[in-house]
Design a protein around this motif. Structure first.
Motif, PDB file in Angstrom:
ATOM      1  N   PRO A  94      48.096  49.835  37.708  1.00  0.00           N
ATOM      2  CA  PRO A  94      47.086  48.788  37.916  1.00  0.00           C
ATOM      3  C   PRO A  94      45.751  49.190  37.301  1.00  0.00           C
ATOM      4  CG  PRO A  94      48.163  49.394  39.974  1.00  0.00           C
ATOM      5  CD  PRO A  94      48.602  50.371  38.948  1.00  0.00           C
ATOM      6  N   THR A  95      45.030  48.212  36.799  1.00  0.00           N
ATOM      7  CA  THR A  95      43.690  48.454  36.269  1.00  0.00           C
ATOM      8  C   THR A  95      42.692  48.509  37.413  1.00  0.00           C
ATOM      9  OG1 THR A  95      43.155  46.107  36.037  1.00  0.00           O
ATOM     10  CG2 THR A  95      44.276  47.175  34.166  1.00  0.00           C
ATOM     11  N   LEU A  96      41.496  48.973  37.136  1.00  0.00           N
ATOM     12  CA  LEU A  96      40.454  49.019  38.166  1.00  0.00           C
ATOM     13  C   LEU A  96      40.135  47.618  38.678  1.00  0.00           C
ATOM     14  CD1 LEU A  96      38.026  51.731  36.742  1.00  0.00           C
ATOM     15  CD2 LEU A  96      39.627  51.948  38.646  1.00  0.00           C
ATOM     16  N   ASP A  97      40.139  46.630  37.785  1.00  0.00           N
ATOM     17  CA  ASP A  97      39.873  45.251  38.205  1.00  0.00           C
ATOM     18  C   ASP A  97      40.945  44.757  39.160  1.00  0.00           C
ATOM     19  OD1 ASP A  97      37.549  44.988  36.727  1.00  0.00           O
ATOM     20  OD2 ASP A  97      38.555  44.138  34.989  1.00  0.00           O
ATOM     21  N   GLU A  98      42.205  45.148  38.941  1.00  0.00           N
ATOM     22  CA  GLU A  98      43.302  44.692  39.785  1.00  0.00           C
ATOM     23  C   GLU A  98      43.280  45.326  41.178  1.00  0.00           C
ATOM     24  OE1 GLU A  98      46.693  43.609  36.458  1.00  0.00           O
ATOM     25  OE2 GLU A  98      46.464  45.703  37.070  1.00  0.00           O
TER      26      GLU A  98
END
Length: 83
Positions: A73-77
């Protein structure tokens, strides 16, 4: 990996494909033989949408599923996890 993240990513990819094709949600729904509400639910990552609706939408966008190893997962997710 959490299935809701996978569904969310798929919805985002389908929305991006729809926009790149210059289709409205209404037109895509007509092409796929589903309702506009179903298109909205798919694009939002609603986990209650069945595979048939996804298959119809993918077919209307000239796409198909491909299996690949999930990315982290990305930081935004995951932004809400640490709040």
């Amino acid at each position: 990996m959490d299935y809701s993240l996978i569904i969310s990513r798929l919805g985002e990819q389908l929305r991006t494909r729809r926009l790149h094709r210059g289709l409205t949600q209404v037109r895509l729904a007509e092409l796929a033989g589903i309702t506009r509400q179903k298109v909205i639910a798919i694009e939002k990552g609603d986990p209650t949408v069945g595979m048939t609706a996804y298959a119809r939408m993918l077919g209307a966008l000239d796409c198909e599923f491909a299996l690949m190893t999930a990315a982290m997962p990305t930081l935004d997710e995951i932004q809400g996890v640490f709040d």
